[in-house]
Design a protein around this motif. Structure first.
Motif, PDB file in Angstrom:
ATOM      1  N   LEU A  81       0.857  -1.191   0.000  1.00 33.21           N
ATOM      2  CA  LEU A  81       0.000   0.000   0.000  1.00 33.21           C
ATOM      3  C   LEU A  81       0.891   1.238   0.000  1.00 33.21           C
ATOM      4  O   LEU A  81       1.667   1.453   0.923  1.00 33.21           O
ATOM      5  N   ALA A  82       0.789   2.043  -1.056  1.00 33.00           N
ATOM      6  CA  ALA A  82       1.523   3.317  -1.092  1.00 33.00           C
ATOM      7  C   ALA A  82       0.512   4.434  -0.905  1.00 33.00           C
ATOM      8  O   ALA A  82      -0.015   4.603   0.191  1.00 33.00           O
ATOM      9  N   GLY A  83       0.189   5.181  -1.969  1.00 39.34           N
ATOM     10  CA  GLY A  83      -0.787   6.271  -1.834  1.00 39.34           C
ATOM     11  C   GLY A  83      -2.214   5.769  -1.692  1.00 39.34           C
ATOM     12  O   GLY A  83      -3.107   6.506  -1.277  1.00 39.34           O
ATOM     13  N   GLY A  84      -2.427   4.528  -2.076  1.00 43.01           N
ATOM     14  CA  GLY A  84      -3.750   3.938  -1.896  1.00 43.01           C
ATOM     15  C   GLY A  84      -4.799   4.385  -2.902  1.00 43.01           C
ATOM     16  O   GLY A  84      -5.944   3.942  -2.848  1.00 43.01           O
ATOM     17  N   SER A 118      -5.179   3.797  -6.020  1.00 45.73           N
ATOM     18  CA  SER A 118      -5.662   2.727  -6.895  1.00 45.73           C
ATOM     19  C   SER A 118      -6.024   1.490  -6.087  1.00 45.73           C
ATOM     20  O   SER A 118      -7.026   0.846  -6.351  1.00 45.73           O
ATOM     21  N   HIS A 143      -6.944  14.190 -10.044  1.00 42.85           N
ATOM     22  CA  HIS A 143      -7.215  15.531  -9.540  1.00 42.85           C
ATOM     23  C   HIS A 143      -6.189  15.835  -8.453  1.00 42.85           C
ATOM     24  O   HIS A 143      -5.518  14.950  -7.967  1.00 42.85           O
ATOM     25  N   GLY A 148      -1.368  10.073  -4.059  1.00 41.68           N
ATOM     26  CA  GLY A 148      -0.844   9.057  -4.959  1.00 41.68           C
ATOM     27  C   GLY A 148       0.647   9.265  -5.197  1.00 41.68           C
ATOM     28  O   GLY A 148       1.136  10.391  -5.264  1.00 41.68           O
ATOM     29  N   GLY A 205       4.026   4.391  -7.404  1.00 44.26           N
ATOM     30  CA  GLY A 205       2.822   3.564  -7.313  1.00 44.26           C
ATOM     31  C   GLY A 205       2.083   3.547  -8.642  1.00 44.26           C
ATOM     32  O   GLY A 205       1.545   2.516  -9.056  1.00 44.26           O
ATOM     33  N   SER A 206       2.073   4.676  -9.308  1.00 43.72           N
ATOM     34  CA  SER A 206       1.409   4.749 -10.600  1.00 43.72           C
ATOM     35  C   SER A 206       2.110   3.840 -11.613  1.00 43.72           C
ATOM     36  O   SER A 206       1.454   3.151 -12.398  1.00 43.72           O
ATOM     37  N   ALA A 231       3.900   1.181 -10.768  1.00 40.80           N
ATOM     38  CA  ALA A 231       3.704  -0.195 -10.315  1.00 40.80           C
ATOM     39  C   ALA A 231       2.290  -0.680 -10.635  1.00 40.80           C
ATOM     40  O   ALA A 231       2.079  -1.855 -10.917  1.00 40.80           O
ATOM     41  N   ALA A 246      -2.567   5.162 -18.017  1.00 42.14           N
ATOM     42  CA  ALA A 246      -2.008   6.113 -17.052  1.00 42.14           C
ATOM     43  C   ALA A 246      -0.896   6.933 -17.701  1.00 42.14           C
ATOM     44  O   ALA A 246      -0.240   6.490 -18.643  1.00 42.14           O
ATOM     45  N   LEU A 286       7.540  -6.649 -11.685  1.00 40.38           N
ATOM     46  CA  LEU A 286       7.730  -6.776 -10.232  1.00 40.38           C
ATOM     47  C   LEU A 286       7.393  -8.183  -9.753  1.00 40.38           C
ATOM     48  O   LEU A 286       6.339  -8.718 -10.092  1.00 40.38           O
ATOM     49  N   ILE A 327       9.924  -4.613  -3.804  1.00 37.19           N
ATOM     50  CA  ILE A 327       9.404  -3.252  -3.678  1.00 37.19           C
ATOM     51  C   ILE A 327      10.140  -2.395  -4.697  1.00 37.19           C
ATOM     52  O   ILE A 327      11.366  -2.520  -4.853  1.00 37.19           O
ATOM     53  N   PHE A 340      -8.708   8.968 -16.549  1.00 39.09           N
ATOM     54  CA  PHE A 340      -7.668   8.256 -17.294  1.00 39.09           C
ATOM     55  C   PHE A 340      -7.842   8.572 -18.774  1.00 39.09           C
ATOM     56  O   PHE A 340      -8.938   8.879 -19.238  1.00 39.09           O
TER      57      PHE A 340
HETATM   58  C1  LIG Z   1     -10.514   9.525  -8.965  1.00 39.04           C
HETATM   59  C2  LIG Z   1      -9.168   9.025  -9.404  1.00 39.04           C
HETATM   60  C3  LIG Z   1      -8.677   9.433 -10.613  1.00 39.04           C
HETATM   61  C4  LIG Z   1      -7.441   8.977 -11.037  1.00 39.04           C
HETATM   62  N1  LIG Z   1      -7.018   9.402 -12.249  1.00 39.04           N
HETATM   63  C5  LIG Z   1      -5.819   8.968 -12.678  1.00 39.04           C
HETATM   64  C6  LIG Z   1      -5.319   9.383 -13.932  1.00 39.04           C
HETATM   65  O1  LIG Z   1      -5.943  10.152 -14.666  1.00 39.04           O
HETATM   66  N2  LIG Z   1      -4.124   8.908 -14.323  1.00 39.04           N
HETATM   67  C7  LIG Z   1      -3.397   8.061 -13.533  1.00 39.04           C
HETATM   68  O2  LIG Z   1      -2.323   7.672 -13.930  1.00 39.04           O
HETATM   69  N3  LIG Z   1      -3.835   7.669 -12.350  1.00 39.04           N
HETATM   70  C8  LIG Z   1      -5.041   8.096 -11.900  1.00 39.04           C
HETATM   71  N4  LIG Z   1      -5.461   7.668 -10.681  1.00 39.04           N
HETATM   72  C9  LIG Z   1      -4.636   6.703  -9.925  1.00 39.04           C
HETATM   73  C10 LIG Z   1      -3.578   7.403  -9.112  1.00 39.04           C
HETATM   74  O3  LIG Z   1      -2.651   8.034  -9.930  1.00 39.04           O
HETATM   75  C11 LIG Z   1      -2.884   6.412  -8.202  1.00 39.04           C
HETATM   76  O4  LIG Z   1      -2.373   7.176  -7.197  1.00 39.04           O
HETATM   77  C12 LIG Z   1      -1.743   5.612  -8.811  1.00 39.04           C
HETATM   78  O5  LIG Z   1      -2.212   4.874  -9.917  1.00 39.04           O
HETATM   79  C13 LIG Z   1      -1.205   4.609  -7.815  1.00 39.04           C
HETATM   80  O6  LIG Z   1      -0.384   5.223  -6.877  1.00 39.04           O
HETATM   81  P1  LIG Z   1      -0.594   5.022  -5.332  1.00 39.04           P
HETATM   82  O7  LIG Z   1       0.599   5.554  -4.671  1.00 39.04           O
HETATM   83  O8  LIG Z   1      -1.878   5.601  -4.947  1.00 39.04           O
HETATM   84  O9  LIG Z   1      -0.580   3.429  -5.224  1.00 39.04           O
HETATM   85  P2  LIG Z   1      -1.485   2.378  -4.452  1.00 39.04           P
HETATM   86  O10 LIG Z   1      -2.912   2.588  -4.782  1.00 39.04           O
HETATM   87  O11 LIG Z   1      -1.138   2.365  -3.027  1.00 39.04           O
HETATM   88  O12 LIG Z   1      -0.979   1.072  -5.138  1.00 39.04           O
HETATM   89  C14 LIG Z   1      -1.264   0.757  -6.460  1.00 39.04           C
HETATM   90  C15 LIG Z   1      -0.632  -0.566  -6.846  1.00 39.04           C
HETATM   91  O13 LIG Z   1       0.793  -0.415  -6.950  1.00 39.04           O
HETATM   92  C16 LIG Z   1       1.477  -1.245  -6.010  1.00 39.04           C
HETATM   93  N5  LIG Z   1       2.570  -0.450  -5.479  1.00 39.04           N
HETATM   94  C17 LIG Z   1       2.511   0.835  -5.035  1.00 39.04           C
HETATM   95  N6  LIG Z   1       3.731   1.246  -4.679  1.00 39.04           N
HETATM   96  C18 LIG Z   1       4.582   0.242  -4.898  1.00 39.04           C
HETATM   97  C19 LIG Z   1       6.007   0.096  -4.741  1.00 39.04           C
HETATM   98  N7  LIG Z   1       6.745   1.092  -4.277  1.00 39.04           N
HETATM   99  N8  LIG Z   1       6.540  -1.070  -5.087  1.00 39.04           N
HETATM  100  C20 LIG Z   1       5.789  -2.081  -5.571  1.00 39.04           C
HETATM  101  N9  LIG Z   1       4.476  -2.001  -5.742  1.00 39.04           N
HETATM  102  C21 LIG Z   1       3.867  -0.845  -5.408  1.00 39.04           C
HETATM  103  C22 LIG Z   1       0.425  -1.600  -4.993  1.00 39.04           C
HETATM  104  O14 LIG Z   1       0.693  -2.816  -4.385  1.00 39.04           O
HETATM  105  C23 LIG Z   1      -0.834  -1.645  -5.827  1.00 39.04           C
HETATM  106  O15 LIG Z   1      -0.925  -2.868  -6.477  1.00 39.04           O
HETATM  107  C24 LIG Z   1      -6.677   8.106 -10.217  1.00 39.04           C
HETATM  108  C25 LIG Z   1      -7.166   7.709  -8.987  1.00 39.04           C
HETATM  109  C26 LIG Z   1      -8.408   8.143  -8.574  1.00 39.04           C
HETATM  110  C27 LIG Z   1      -8.913   7.700  -7.236  1.00 39.04           C
END
Ligand SMILES: Cc1cc2nc3c(=O)[nH]c(=O)nc-3n(C[C@H](O)[C@H](O)[C@H](O)COP(=O)(O)OP(=O)(O)OC[C@H]3O[C@@H](n4cnc5c(N)ncnc54)[C@H](O)[C@@H]3O)c2cc1C
Lengths: 801, 291
Positions: free
Chosen positions: B31-34, B36, B102, B109, B113-114, B116, B122, B160, B165, B192
């Motif tokens: 779980l990173a930014g959560g 997704s 947004h 986020g 994470g994006s 991964a 994306a 991965l 990680i 997206f």
């Molecule tokens: C309303 C909404 C709109 C969005 N619009 C867009 C968009 O337009 N474009 C876009 O690109 N994204 C969009 N997102 C997704 C956003 O960018 C996410 O933050 C991103 O995709 C994942 O990053 P995170 O840190 O939140 O990861 P998490 O949600 O925490 O994790 C995502 C996945 O990556 C894995 N992961 C995370 N970090 C690591 C790491 N360091 N090593 C290994 N695995 C890891 C996790 O296990 C999980 O499977 C949107 C999200 C929402 C809620």
């Protein structure tokens, strides 16, 4: 009556509370020992239920109850068909939980009550259901094909209702016509997305034997009455409260949604408060939808562009059930002629079952469809005759001196479709002025030279609003609290009732709107009435409140006339005081008059005691026969028939022809809802409606696959426009008072959404005229717009190079 | 929309986190930014037994720009977006990251994470592909670097391993004389991409010496439009060249139809956007303007 407040931009009484997070919504009500419910919903579109095994779910720690249909006992009844109609020959309503088949994805199958929502959802996952798949009915046209599978085995051809209405002689009109326009026009399925989803929390007090239900419903009294019957309680034993509600748009009025039965039933049976809050996925797949219709419409006209007749056949997708009768198609059929003289009209509506969520009214309720059809026909006629799209409307408008205008149809309330008043030409003139129609044509030509494609679209509409049967209101002056207390049963979902109603009362009683406290949506506060729907609350409840406040004023005048030994006619109520006209020393505060009006022998509090001194002891009984203590009144208003609001909207849209992306550069809404109580509130209603209309034009589409699986079950796929997609909306008010109620008001709640799809279609065609684009369907994504462009050109021509 | 039960760990050191992953393997999710993962959990589309929250790990919230760009696993998208130095070394990142969701989403986020998460539509995967990025992966027994080209394997599937990680993502410095552009068509602001493109051109002595054309939303992973790149290299940048390269790019992808657009439409978008993007990138390369 002075109208100091009526018409004023009074800041909303409710805003302080709502904007600082102090609102109290159903989910904010959390009794300490509450149980939480979750619903197992059908994952398949159409199937027989062969077996349901709840053993594992029941065994999960924390689970208090798992019910299927057979556990419901007396509560296992189909919900009532609330608006029966002769044409609805095959009406069907659903059971709270599916009995032996499911007809749509999302249909409730089992109900779980547990320690918290997490456990309740875990338990849902443990329920085993064996389905025997049945063929799904999805496409509207396929549904009525001869060999189509059936949604309900006992409903032939999937036809719930066949509704025909006629005025004049359409065949003769078409024979006479110089021109006949024919179009197939489609509006797709969409749905209201209130910020707050639905929610129900119920508590049963075994000592008082009172069931209290907090419900996001728009019609708490109907739910109260229904629950009393269903649970075998007296109406006094059931209290239904709709507290702050975050948007309704029609989707929150049902009799009943399953949870509105199951949650109260669980509270009674389990002896603990039970709480259920819908999540967005549930809302998208299982709360009622709207909009889906296909029309085959034709229009007959003379060479001068004068309408001779309109004939429209349409299919209306009602989903799997008809809990709200055929209100939506009736409205479409009866509102289609719009603001135009249509001497001959024929409407033939077929209401069709499909394996989808039931359709009930959603803001606009059949009107956006009607407007889209009529306005498309008008644009086509203009194009055919090479007459300006504005001019064609001018030539056909009902004129201001022609009211009341009889369309000759029967409206949703069973009353004649008779427009009470309006000024359609003025509305259009004001629109063109605001848009600078002529100036725009120059701007458009210049933009074209610079490679930009701009288009202008306009559309006009009428809206039957403020239907009966009636509403009531109770107005009381609480002298001690220095407040006017008003109650009505209609629910409020953000429309500003606490302010608009207060303005009406403030004018009658000479107080400030902030001194008026409005209670809505509590069945204990007002025992009689119907609910918030059909743009009716301001009209029907507003006038009931006005009437009650007037009686209270007369009582105050009568009490004061006794105190000051003046004629009641000489008593005026102003600035919170009641006194003899022109003699300020002979006056009392309204609050004191209220205290005095209650002839008991003491009063608590300084001011009240002082006021009591003024009371004249009279000989004989304290109250004469027929006299009541205090300053209060309960009055009702029952309108004859609907009052007809109207408007004309226009937009300037730029389209990137290579990507198909539209950008709305300007949006102007001219709106006539009779006398405006509060322009800010009306504008808010229009803005919201227009935003929903923009959604219905470019974004919001509920898509189902061939197995009736919803493909737009999250906000990633069901796209509601955000503040980034909605332009500034300019509003212009035109006021032609209604002749049907003392306050002269017409409804404003739904208007904003009605013409938007028609406006956008018109603007897209104008912007893309060189490709001869024809818009016969809404909504359209950029991909769809590219499809239309491609139809009108060869692909290479519109691509770079 | 409540997640199925899971065991939650919030390790305070990288070793601890890697140890948990080594034990739980593919039963665990990071779980990173959560932004997704949490929606997937709430909709029960993912139901891992174990969640390893990496937000307490030290020293991973860095963004450095001394030699190319390095972004740590806990650097939020907003942090990258606001960093003025990033605009200088990797203007394409700055241009594209504003298209990610947004502001509220970018505040939580992470960029890594994006990558991964590897949603084919994306923005960041597309940009890292266009800029020859690399991911730095750690496991208990060691570390490795994987190029963006090898990292994205399929829809939401990456190189991965479950016990790894991604600690960092990096970009090499952009050669002088380069210009880039990012274009996207989304249904609404913050959605997206229906389709997106990133182009980078390096111009020397009036000719394109190096070209990167990357496409998003038109295949199971972000794609390199290699035929378009080949068409561009060693040519003088002209309108006709851009038209041809754009056409080539539109054949270098495998779009599918969904409710937001047809495959044909996506192909058209690629063509339109690559054409427009090349024009923009070349101007930027010549003027040295950001991008
Ligand atoms: C309303 C909404 C709109 C969005 N619009 C867009 C968009 O337009 N474009 C876009 O690109 N994204 C969009 N997102 C997704 C956003 O960018 C996410 O933050 C991103 O995709 C994942 O990053 P995170 O840190 O939140 O990861 P998490 O949600 O925490 O994790 C995502 C996945 O990556 C894995 N992961 C995370 N970090 C690591 C790491 N360091 N090593 C290994 N695995 C890891 C996790 O296990 C999980 O499977 C949107 C999200 C929402 C809620």
């Amino acid at each position: 009556m002075t109208t100091r407040w009526f018409g004023d931009r009074v800041p909303r009484n409710e805003d302080q509370r709502l904007l600082t997070g102090q609102g109290r919504f159903v989910d904010d009500i959390s009794p300490s020992n509450a149980l939480h419910a979750a619903v197992l919903r059908s994952p398949v579109g159409h199937a027989r239920l062969l077996r349901i095994d709840t053993a594992a779910a029941r065994a999960l720690p924390g689970v208090e109850a798992v019910w299927t249909a057979e556990d419901l006992g007396d509560a296992l009844r189909p919900s009532p068909l609330v608006v029966p109609h002769d044409s609805l020959t095959h009406g069907r309503t659903q059971y709270p939980l599916a009995t032996d088949s499911v007809e749509y994805v999302g249909q409730p199958i089992a109900f779980v009550v547990a320690a918290d929502r997490y456990v309740a959802e875990d338990a849902c996952d443990l329920i085993e259901v064996e389905y025997e798949a049945l063929p799904a009915v999805v496409d509207l046209e396929a549904a009525v094909a001869p060999d189509a599978p059936l949604v309900h085995p006992d409903v032939p051809e999937n036809v719930a209702a066949h509704l025909v209405q006629s005025v004049g002689n359409v065949e003769e009109a078409f024979r006479r016509a110089d021109h006949v326009i024919e179009e197939r026009l489609v509006l797709e399925r969409g749905a209201g997305q209130p910020m707050e989803c639905r929610a129900v929390t119920a508590l049963f007090d075994p000592v008082e034997e009172v069931l209290t239900v907090y419900d996001t419903t728009q019609a708490p009294l109907s739910i109260r009455n229904g629950l009393a019957v269903l649970l075998g309680l007296s109406e006094n034993q059931v209290r239904v409260v709709a507290p702050d509600v975050g948007g309704g748009f029609g989707v929150k009025i049902m009799m009943f949604y399953a949870e509105e039965v199951l949650v109260p039933l669980a509270a009674v049976r389990l002896g603990r408060p039970v709480k259920w809050t819908e999540d967005r996925r549930e809302h998208l797949i299982a709360s009622n939808h709207e909009r889906g219709q296909i029309h085959w419409a034709s229009l007959a006209a003379t060479n001068e562009g004068v309408i001779l007749g309109v004939s429209d056949r349409f299919l209306h997708d009602t989903g799997a059930y008809t809990p709200y009768g055929i209100i939506v198609p009736i409205i479409t059929a009866t509102q289609l002629p719009g603001p135009y003289r249509v001497p001959n009209y024929h409407s033939d509506a077929t209401v069709v079952y499909t394996n989808k969520v039931p359709v009930t009214p959603y803001r606009g309720a059949g009107r956006p469809h009607a407007c889209f059809v009529m306005e498309r026909l008008m644009d086509r006629l203009a194009d055919r005759l090479d007459i300006d799209r504005v001019e064609i409307r001018r030539r056909n408008f009902i004129q201001p001196h022609e009211f009341p205008w009889d369309v000759g149809l029967t409206f949703q309330d069973g009353r004649p479709t008779r427009y009470d008043s309006g000024n359609y030409p003025e509305g259009l003139d004001r629109l063109l002025e605001a848009l600078d129609y002529e100036g725009f044509r120059r701007e458009q030509a210049e933009a074209r030279l610079a490679g930009r494609r701009l288009g202008i679209g306009i559309a006009a509409y009428v809206e039957g609003t403020g239907i009966g049967p009636y509403e009531g209101a109770h107005v009381r002056i609480d002298g001690t609290a220095k407040r006017v207390v008003v109650s009505t049963c209609v629910g409020t979902q953000g429309q500003g009732h606490e302010t608009a109603f207060a303005q009406i009362v403030a004018d009658e009683l000479g107080v400030e709107p902030s001194e008026v406290r409005i209670t809505t949506g509590d069945s204990r506060a007002m025992n009689w009435g119907s609910g918030t729907y059909a743009s009716r609350s301001a009209v029907v409840t507003g006038n009931a409140i006005g009437a009650a406040a007037r009686v209270v004023r007369q009582k105050a005048q009568s009490v004061a006339s006794g105190l000051f030994e003046a004629s009641p006619d000489d008593i005026e109520l102003e600035w919170g005081r009641v006194g003899v006209k022109g003699s300020p020393q002979h006056s009392l505060s309204l609050w004191d008059v209220a205290v005095v009006a209650n002839p008991i022998r003491y009063a608590y509090g300084d001011q009240a005691s002082e006021a009591m001194q003024l009371m004249k002891t009279r000989d004989g009984a304290a109250l004469e026969s027929g006299e009541a203590p205090g300053l209060e009144a309960r009055e009702y208003f029952a309108p004859d028939r609907a009052t007809w609001a109207s408007g004309a909207h226009g937009a300037i849209v730029e389209v990137d022809a290579d990507t198909g992306s539209p950008v709305i550069l300007r949006y102007v809404a001219v709106h006539d809802c009779g006398r405006v109580i509060n322009p800010t509130i009306v504008e808010g209603q229009i803005h919201g409606g227009v935003a929903q209309g923009i959604g219905g034009s470019f974004y919001e589409r509920l898509v189902f696959d061939e197995e009736a699986q919803p493909l737009s079950s999250t906000f990633m796929d069901y796209l509601i426009p955000t503040s980034m997609e909605v332009p500034d909306i300019e509003t212009v008010h035109v006021e032609t008072p209604s002749t049907l109620n003392p306050l002269g008001i017409k409804g404003a709640g739904e208007a904003g959404v009605i013409p938007v799809a028609a406006v956008m279609a018109s603007a897209l065609e104008d912007a893309l005229s060189e490709y001869d684009v024809r818009v016969n369907q809404m909504p359209l994504s950029p991909s769809d717009i590219r499809d239309l462009i491609r139809l009108g050109t060869d692909v290479i021509g519109s691509q770079p190079g | 929309m409540k997640p199925a039960p899971f065991t939650y760990y919030d390790p305070h050191t990288l070793d601890e986190a890697l140890g948990l992953l080594a034990v739980h393997g593919d039963a665990a999710k990071i779980l990173a930014g959560g932004q997704s993962l949490v929606p997937l959990l709430n909709m029960r589309l993912a139901a891992p037994d174990v969640i390893v929250d990496i937000n307490r790990l030290p020293d991973l919230d860095f963004v450095t720009t001394d030699n190319g760009l390095r972004v740590g696993a806990l650097a939020r998208q907003a942090m990258v977006e606001r960093d003025a130095a990033v605009r200088d070394v990797a203007p394409l990142v700055t241009e594209a990251i504003a298209w990610v969701g947004h502001r509220q989403i970018r505040n939580r986020g992470t960029l890594v994470g994006s990558l991964a998460h590897a949603d084919p539509a994306a923005e960041m995967p597309l940009v890292f592909l266009a800029l020859d990025g690399e991911l730095h992966l750690r496991r208990t027994s060691g570390s490795r670097r994987v190029s963006a080209g090898d990292f994205f394997v399929h829809i939401m599937t990456t190189a991965l391993d479950p016990e790894e990680i991604a600690t960092e993502a990096s970009l090499p410095p952009v050669p002088p004389g380069s210009g880039s552009a990012f274009l996207e068509v989304a249904r609404r602001h913050g959605d997206f991409a229906v389709a997106a493109i990133a182009v980078v051109v390096t111009i020397e002595a009036g000719r394109i010496r190096r070209a990167r054309v990357a496409l998003g939303g038109v295949g199971p992973t972000p794609l390199r439009a290699t035929r378009a790149e080949e068409r561009l290299v060693d040519e003088e940048p002209t309108n006709e060249l851009f038209v041809e390269a754009a056409l080539a790019a539109s054949h270098d992808c495998e779009p599918v139809t969904d409710i937001h657009g047809t495959a044909e439409y996506r192909r058209e978008l690629v063509r339109t956007m690559v054409y427009r993007g090349l024009g923009r990138a070349v101007v930027r390369a010549r003027t040295g303007a950001a991008g």
